[in-house]
Structures are given as structure tokens and as C-alpha cells.
Motif scaffolding. Sequence first.
Motif, PDB file in Angstrom:
ATOM      1  N   GLU A 297       0.818  -1.215   0.000  1.00  0.00           N
ATOM      2  CA  GLU A 297       0.000   0.000   0.000  1.00  0.00           C
ATOM      3  C   GLU A 297       0.851   1.265   0.000  1.00  0.00           C
ATOM      4  O   GLU A 297       0.471   2.277  -0.593  1.00  0.00           O
ATOM      5  CB  GLU A 297      -0.946   0.003   1.203  1.00  0.00           C
ATOM      6  CG  GLU A 297      -2.096  -0.975   1.094  1.00  0.00           C
ATOM      7  CD  GLU A 297      -3.165  -0.724   2.152  1.00  0.00           C
ATOM      8  OE1 GLU A 297      -2.995   0.215   2.957  1.00  0.00           O
ATOM      9  OE2 GLU A 297      -4.175  -1.454   2.160  1.00  0.00           O
ATOM     10  N   LYS A 298       2.005   1.213   0.653  1.00  0.00           N
ATOM     11  CA  LYS A 298       2.863   2.392   0.732  1.00  0.00           C
ATOM     12  C   LYS A 298       3.526   2.726  -0.602  1.00  0.00           C
ATOM     13  O   LYS A 298       4.088   3.816  -0.765  1.00  0.00           O
ATOM     14  CB  LYS A 298       3.947   2.179   1.789  1.00  0.00           C
ATOM     15  CG  LYS A 298       4.899   1.034   1.500  1.00  0.00           C
ATOM     16  CD  LYS A 298       5.937   0.891   2.597  1.00  0.00           C
ATOM     17  CE  LYS A 298       6.856  -0.297   2.340  1.00  0.00           C
ATOM     18  NZ  LYS A 298       7.611  -0.179   1.074  1.00  0.00           N
TER      19      LYS A 298
ATOM     20  N   HIS B 201      -3.991   2.554  -1.653  1.00  0.00           N
ATOM     21  CA  HIS B 201      -4.486   2.644  -0.283  1.00  0.00           C
ATOM     22  C   HIS B 201      -5.820   1.899  -0.138  1.00  0.00           C
ATOM     23  O   HIS B 201      -6.739   2.095  -0.926  1.00  0.00           O
ATOM     24  CB  HIS B 201      -4.667   4.096   0.136  1.00  0.00           C
ATOM     25  CG  HIS B 201      -5.208   4.262   1.521  1.00  0.00           C
ATOM     26  ND1 HIS B 201      -4.447   3.996   2.645  1.00  0.00           N
ATOM     27  CD2 HIS B 201      -6.447   4.620   1.982  1.00  0.00           C
ATOM     28  CE1 HIS B 201      -5.177   4.202   3.729  1.00  0.00           C
ATOM     29  NE2 HIS B 201      -6.400   4.576   3.351  1.00  0.00           N
TER      30      HIS B 201
ATOM     31  N   SER C 255     -10.782   1.869  -0.512  1.00  0.00           N
ATOM     32  CA  SER C 255      -9.898   2.540  -1.465  1.00  0.00           C
ATOM     33  C   SER C 255     -10.584   3.594  -2.322  1.00  0.00           C
ATOM     34  O   SER C 255      -9.915   4.482  -2.867  1.00  0.00           O
ATOM     35  CB  SER C 255      -9.276   1.497  -2.399  1.00  0.00           C
ATOM     36  OG  SER C 255     -10.273   0.902  -3.218  1.00  0.00           O
TER      37      SER C 255
END
Length: 280
Positions: free
Chosen positions: A124-125, A131, A215
Motif C-alpha cells: 500500500e505504501k 491505499h 480505497s
Amino acid sequence: MAKQHSFKAATCAAMVSASMTLMLHAAGAWADDVPPPSSSGSQQTDATAQPASKWKIGVGPGVVITPLYPGSRELRFFPYPALDIAYDDRVFSQGPDVLGLNVLRSEDYHVGAALSFDFQSRQEKDDPHLHGLGNVDGGPKLKLFADYTVWMFTGSVALYQDIAGHGQGKTVVTDLYASLPVGGWLFSIGPGFTWADAEYTRTFFGVSSQQSAASGLPAYNTGAGIRDVHLNGYVSYDISKHWATSVAVTLGRLQHYAAASPITERRSELNTLASVNYRF
């Protein structure tokens, strides 16, 4: 193996593609020199002559270039320990294949299995676009493979099964390429495609209702099908008796579920493995 590059761009496989692995395996091998036959005037030389070694050992630095995650427009760069080790064309460690076994082999074909490491992952980062989708880790896969060569043409197929429980399912990579040696050079090129099962496409390209809510991406259901079509290219050069360098490149285009996913930002993919080897 984690040095990220900042410029934008889009293999398994993706991974240092499974197709590149087979290409390196089939086209990158070399044969040990066989001692010349003895003559009547060289008894002393014959007495000290050593039989050709069954070992082939090459080590050196390498670099992998692959998408930041499947469907990404960014690339990441990995430093990579490029190993090319084999014993009697039976047991080998080459590229992402940490340990492999040619169960059946001859000058024209190989059939076997390997423990292969797959670098495909998604965090996700890595991108705000991800996200709420959750992380997907890379890890080991069981690889079953076969290749057959007629004259300058080689056909190959490899099945990869996730054995780490990371939801990467099964993929099958099929390739056909032509190889041409020119002096110390070796050139190979040819097309291929990757098939993926429903678990793989759901993990990397699907969006569940929960992921959609987290998301903001629309829900998206996937199934089994062709993941990509690609073109493989490989070039190697024997710099000297002990030194050699090689570059393997796969240019791919995502298809069907992978291409239409709201996660996918770019359909085109670039996977590259470049290395310099010292051969003992």
C-alpha cells in the motif's frame, strides 16, 4: 534487492518474467572444453590430463528492473546476485531459480522442477492509488518446466505455483524463440504469453466490496485467463574465457482482466535482468 527508481514506466512474472528464466536457462549455458585425444608421442601429457569437469560455476553482480507492482506505471531496480551454477546439466541454480533439477534432459530438451523466487509484490505504501487494497508479498514458488529445441528454435512452458500462501495462485508462461550465435555473441528473440488462474488475477487485479469501500476504487471481479502477451529478447557476450555478460528483456502487454482492472495504471510492462558473470 530494493533500490527504487523514480521515473515512470509499467515480466512470472511482474516478476523477472518466467519467460526470461527459461530463456536464460536454455540459451545461457556453455560447455566445458573436452581434452583433445591422445597421440603416440604424448604419454606424459596424457598421464597428467584431467577429465572435463561436470561443474559449471558462474557468479557476479546483476540488476533486475521490473514494475513496482503489476499494472504500475513505475519501475523499481534491484541489485541481484547473478548465479549460474550447474552440475552435469542435472542440478542447477540460475536466476530466480534458487535450486532446480532436470529430471529428463538431453542436448535438445529439459524437463524438470525448481524452487523459484518470485519478486512480484504490492505494498500500500508504494502508491496512494493502492491505499485500502492490502499488501501482497512476494515469495517462493514451485516451478515445473519443459523446453525443446529444434535447430535454432526453442519452445518452452513453465508452470508456477505459489507455495507461500500469498494468494498468487498459478501462472503458466509459454514462449517460443529463435537463437543465433555470432562469434562470442548469442542473440535470442521470440513471442510468448502468460496465463493466470482466478486466484492470481483476484489478488493482483480484483477489487472486493471491502477493498472498494476502503480505497474508493470500483468493485471489480476477475477470473482465469490470459494475463499478458510479451516479446522476449536476450543477448550475451563472452568477454573472455572467464568473463561473460548478458541482458534479458521482456516487453509485455496486459490483457483481459489485468488490462481492464481499476488498479492497472499502465498496460505495458518492462522486465529486465542484466548481469556480469565470472566463470570458474
